[in-house]
Design a protein around this motif. Structure first.
Motif, PDB file in Angstrom:
ATOM      1  N   LEU A  18      -5.124   6.271  -3.817  1.00 39.72           N
ATOM      2  CA  LEU A  18      -4.257   5.512  -2.894  1.00 39.72           C
ATOM      3  C   LEU A  18      -4.317   4.031  -3.236  1.00 39.72           C
ATOM      4  O   LEU A  18      -5.402   3.481  -3.468  1.00 39.72           O
ATOM      5  N   ARG A  19      -3.160   3.379  -3.282  1.00 38.34           N
ATOM      6  CA  ARG A  19      -3.103   1.991  -3.732  1.00 38.34           C
ATOM      7  C   ARG A  19      -3.084   1.018  -2.561  1.00 38.34           C
ATOM      8  O   ARG A  19      -2.508   1.300  -1.507  1.00 38.34           O
ATOM      9  N   ILE A  20      -3.707  -0.137  -2.805  1.00 40.07           N
ATOM     10  CA  ILE A  20      -3.704  -1.223  -1.818  1.00 40.07           C
ATOM     11  C   ILE A  20      -2.648  -2.261  -2.214  1.00 40.07           C
ATOM     12  O   ILE A  20      -2.042  -2.904  -1.372  1.00 40.07           O
ATOM     13  N   ASP A  21      -2.463  -2.452  -3.515  1.00 39.81           N
ATOM     14  CA  ASP A  21      -1.490  -3.451  -3.995  1.00 39.81           C
ATOM     15  C   ASP A  21      -0.816  -2.902  -5.246  1.00 39.81           C
ATOM     16  O   ASP A  21      -1.284  -3.130  -6.358  1.00 39.81           O
ATOM     17  N   CYS A  22       0.272  -2.170  -5.029  1.00 43.01           N
ATOM     18  CA  CYS A  22       0.953  -1.487  -6.139  1.00 43.01           C
ATOM     19  C   CYS A  22       2.194  -2.285  -6.548  1.00 43.01           C
ATOM     20  O   CYS A  22       3.005  -2.651  -5.703  1.00 43.01           O
ATOM     21  N   ARG A  23       2.349  -2.505  -7.854  1.00 44.26           N
ATOM     22  CA  ARG A  23       3.499  -3.308  -8.300  1.00 44.26           C
ATOM     23  C   ARG A  23       4.833  -2.590  -8.096  1.00 44.26           C
ATOM     24  O   ARG A  23       5.878  -3.208  -8.056  1.00 44.26           O
ATOM     25  N   ASP A  24       4.796  -1.257  -7.971  1.00 42.96           N
ATOM     26  CA  ASP A  24       6.048  -0.497  -7.817  1.00 42.96           C
ATOM     27  C   ASP A  24       6.414  -0.238  -6.360  1.00 42.96           C
ATOM     28  O   ASP A  24       7.406   0.434  -6.083  1.00 42.96           O
ATOM     29  N   HIS A  25       5.600  -0.750  -5.452  1.00 45.77           N
ATOM     30  CA  HIS A  25       5.795  -0.528  -4.012  1.00 45.77           C
ATOM     31  C   HIS A  25       7.152  -1.046  -3.537  1.00 45.77           C
ATOM     32  O   HIS A  25       7.593  -2.134  -3.927  1.00 45.77           O
ATOM     33  N   HIS A  79       2.202  12.731  -2.958  1.00 41.68           N
ATOM     34  CA  HIS A  79       3.212  12.636  -4.011  1.00 41.68           C
ATOM     35  C   HIS A  79       3.803  11.233  -4.044  1.00 41.68           C
ATOM     36  O   HIS A  79       4.125  10.666  -2.998  1.00 41.68           O
ATOM     37  N   CYS A  80       3.899  10.689  -5.246  1.00 43.25           N
ATOM     38  CA  CYS A  80       4.582   9.398  -5.427  1.00 43.25           C
ATOM     39  C   CYS A  80       5.958   9.696  -6.015  1.00 43.25           C
ATOM     40  O   CYS A  80       6.059  10.191  -7.142  1.00 43.25           O
ATOM     41  N   LYS A  81       6.993   9.393  -5.242  1.00 43.76           N
ATOM     42  CA  LYS A  81       8.352   9.703  -5.702  1.00 43.76           C
ATOM     43  C   LYS A  81       8.817   8.703  -6.761  1.00 43.76           C
ATOM     44  O   LYS A  81       9.799   8.953  -7.442  1.00 43.76           O
ATOM     45  N   PHE A  82       8.110   7.601  -6.892  1.00 39.72           N
ATOM     46  CA  PHE A  82       8.514   6.624  -7.916  1.00 39.72           C
ATOM     47  C   PHE A  82       8.202   7.165  -9.312  1.00 39.72           C
ATOM     48  O   PHE A  82       9.028   7.118 -10.204  1.00 39.72           O
ATOM     49  N   VAL A  83       6.985   7.682  -9.472  1.00 44.71           N
ATOM     50  CA  VAL A  83       6.622   8.235 -10.786  1.00 44.71           C
ATOM     51  C   VAL A  83       6.726   9.760 -10.798  1.00 44.71           C
ATOM     52  O   VAL A  83       6.458  10.392 -11.808  1.00 44.71           O
ATOM     53  N   MET A 133       0.840  -1.196   0.000  1.00 45.84           N
ATOM     54  CA  MET A 133       0.000   0.000   0.000  1.00 45.84           C
ATOM     55  C   MET A 133       0.875   1.246   0.000  1.00 45.84           C
ATOM     56  O   MET A 133       2.007   1.229   0.502  1.00 45.84           O
ATOM     57  N   CYS A 134       0.328   2.361  -0.489  1.00 45.23           N
ATOM     58  CA  CYS A 134       1.073   3.623  -0.465  1.00 45.23           C
ATOM     59  C   CYS A 134       1.551   3.930   0.949  1.00 45.23           C
ATOM     60  O   CYS A 134       2.691   4.357   1.133  1.00 45.23           O
ATOM     61  N   VAL A 135       0.681   3.704   1.935  1.00 49.62           N
ATOM     62  CA  VAL A 135       1.040   4.125   3.300  1.00 49.62           C
ATOM     63  C   VAL A 135       2.216   3.335   3.885  1.00 49.62           C
ATOM     64  O   VAL A 135       2.734   3.703   4.940  1.00 49.62           O
ATOM     65  N   SER A 136       2.626   2.245   3.224  1.00 52.06           N
ATOM     66  CA  SER A 136       3.798   1.509   3.714  1.00 52.06           C
ATOM     67  C   SER A 136       4.962   1.579   2.722  1.00 52.06           C
ATOM     68  O   SER A 136       5.917   0.827   2.836  1.00 52.06           O
ATOM     69  N   CYS A 137       4.858   2.517   1.774  1.00 48.59           N
ATOM     70  CA  CYS A 137       5.834   2.564   0.672  1.00 48.59           C
ATOM     71  C   CYS A 137       6.869   3.666   0.892  1.00 48.59           C
ATOM     72  O   CYS A 137       6.529   4.768   1.322  1.00 48.59           O
ATOM     73  N   ARG A 138       8.100   3.359   0.545  1.00 53.88           N
ATOM     74  CA  ARG A 138       9.157   4.354   0.750  1.00 53.88           C
ATOM     75  C   ARG A 138       9.035   5.546  -0.230  1.00 53.88           C
ATOM     76  O   ARG A 138       9.624   6.587  -0.031  1.00 53.88           O
ATOM     77  N   TYR A 139       8.235   5.382  -1.285  1.00 54.53           N
ATOM     78  CA  TYR A 139       8.070   6.473  -2.263  1.00 54.53           C
ATOM     79  C   TYR A 139       6.911   7.406  -1.930  1.00 54.53           C
ATOM     80  O   TYR A 139       6.664   8.360  -2.638  1.00 54.53           O
ATOM     81  N   PHE A 140       6.187   7.104  -0.857  1.00 53.97           N
ATOM     82  CA  PHE A 140       4.975   7.871  -0.557  1.00 53.97           C
ATOM     83  C   PHE A 140       5.284   9.107   0.282  1.00 53.97           C
ATOM     84  O   PHE A 140       5.886   9.014   1.359  1.00 53.97           O
ATOM     85  N   ALA A 141       4.844  10.270  -0.202  1.00 49.41           N
ATOM     86  CA  ALA A 141       4.983  11.526   0.551  1.00 49.41           C
ATOM     87  C   ALA A 141       3.573  12.084   0.752  1.00 49.41           C
ATOM     88  O   ALA A 141       3.016  12.706  -0.166  1.00 49.41           O
TER      89      ALA A 141
HETATM   90  S1  SF4 Z   1       5.143   3.425  -5.838  1.00 43.96           S
HETATM   91 FE1  SF4 Z   1       3.001   2.721  -5.709  1.00 43.96          FE
HETATM   92  S2  SF4 Z   1       2.689   2.288  -3.533  1.00 43.96           S
HETATM   93 FE2  SF4 Z   1       4.533   3.556  -3.696  1.00 43.96          FE
HETATM   94  S3  SF4 Z   1       3.770   5.673  -3.404  1.00 43.96           S
HETATM   95 FE3  SF4 Z   1       3.859   5.250  -5.616  1.00 43.96          FE
HETATM   96  S4  SF4 Z   1       1.770   4.565  -6.121  1.00 43.96           S
HETATM   97 FE4  SF4 Z   1       1.988   4.393  -3.881  1.00 43.96          FE
END
Ligand code: SF4
Length: 215
Positions: free
Chosen positions: A190-197, A177-181, A157-165
Motif C-alpha cells: 500500500l502506497r503513502i505517496d504514489c506518483r500515479d495517484h 487491485h491497482c487499476k492504473f497498472v 495514498m492508495c486509499v484515496s486513489c480512484r484506481y484503488f480496488a
Molecule cells: S495508482 Fe498508485 S495510489 Fe493509485 S491504486 Fe495504484 S498504486 Fe495505489
C-alpha cells in the motif's frame, strides 16, 4: 487556563513516543541533507518534486504538502533555483501560476543524499514483518483521518486513489487491485505517496475506505 494533559494517559504517552520517533527522523533528515549541502526542507522539496514528474507543483502546493509557510517554501525554492536544481515554468492553463519542476541536476542531488538508512530504519529493524504491516496500516488510518478532517491535504495514498480496488481478489497475499497498472498487490505494498495517484471524489473515497476496512 488550559487543563494540563495527564502524563499517565495512553494518548499522552503515545504522543511522547511519536515525538521521539519524529526526533529520530529529523536527525536522519539532517544527515541526508548534509551530504548534499542543502537543508532538510530543500531536500524534501526535491524529493516531493521527484515524485511529481514533469507536471511539477505550485509553490502553494509545495508549502501545503510539507507543512511549511508559503514564504519558507518560496525561499527554499529560490535557493534551489539558484543552484539549478529546480526550474520554474509557467502553468499550462494559467501562465501566471508558476510550476516548479526538478532538473536533472536536482535528480542527481537526490541520489547523493542516499537511501533512507539511519535511525528510523534502525528502529524499524526492531519489528518483524507482521508488526511492520500493522504499523503501516495504523499510519494510513491516522493520515487518512487528518486528511478527511481537512487538517492536511489529501495524500497520494492508495486509499484515496480512484484506481484503488480494495479486496478485489481472493488471494490473501495480494487482495487489492491497482487499476492504473492493472495488477494485484498486497497490504505491504500500500502506497503513502504514489506518483500515479489520482484523487477520488469524497464519496468514492468514503466507499473505498469502508470496503478497505471491512475487508
Ligand atoms: S495508482 Fe498508485 S495510489 Fe493509485 S491504486 Fe495504484 S498504486 Fe495505489
Amino acid at each position: 487556563m488550559k487543563t494540563p494533559q495527564d502524563p499517565l494517559s495512553l494518548d499522552f504517552r503515545i504522543g511522547e513516543g511519536l515525538s521521539r520517533l519524529a526526533m529520530a527522523h529529523r536527525v536522519d533528515d539532517w544527515d541526508r541533507a548534509k551530504a548534499t549541502g542543502l537543508n532538510p526542507t530543500q531536500l524534501a522539496i526535491l524529493g516531493l518534486l521527484e515524485r511529481r514528474g514533469e507536471t511539477g507543483l505550485g509553490v502553494k502546493e509545495i508549502a501545503a504538502q510539507l507543512g511549511v509557510s508559503q514564504p519558507t517554501a518560496s525561499d527554499s525554492i529560490n535557493a534551489l533555483e539558484r543552484k539549478e536544481y529546480v526550474a520554474k515554468h509557467p502553468g499550462m492553463i494559467d501562465k501566471r501560476a508558476v510550476r516548479v519542476v526538478l532538473t536533472t541536476d536536482g535528480l542527481a542531488v537526490i541520489g547523493q543524499a542516499g537511501q533512507e538508512n539511519g535511525l528510523a530504519t534502525e528502529a524499524l529493524a526492531a519489528l518483524d514483518a507482521d508488526e511492520r504491516e500493522d504499523l503501516l496500516l495504523t499510519l494510513i488510518k491516522m493520515i487518512r483521518h487528518l486528511q478527511e478532517t481537512g487538517a492536511i491535504p489529501v495524500q497520494r495514498m492508495c486509499v484515496s486513489c480512484r484506481y484503488f480496488a480494495p479486496f478485489a481478489h481472493a488471494d490473501a497475499a495480494r487482495p487489492h487491485h491497482c487499476k492504473f497498472v492493472d495488477a494485484a498487490f498486497g497490504q505491504r505494498e500500500l502506497r503513502i505517496d504514489c506518483r500515479d495517484h489520482v484523487e477520488a471524489d469524497p464519496s468514492s473515497r468514503a466507499a473505498t475506505w469502508d470496503a478497505f476496512q471491512t475487508g
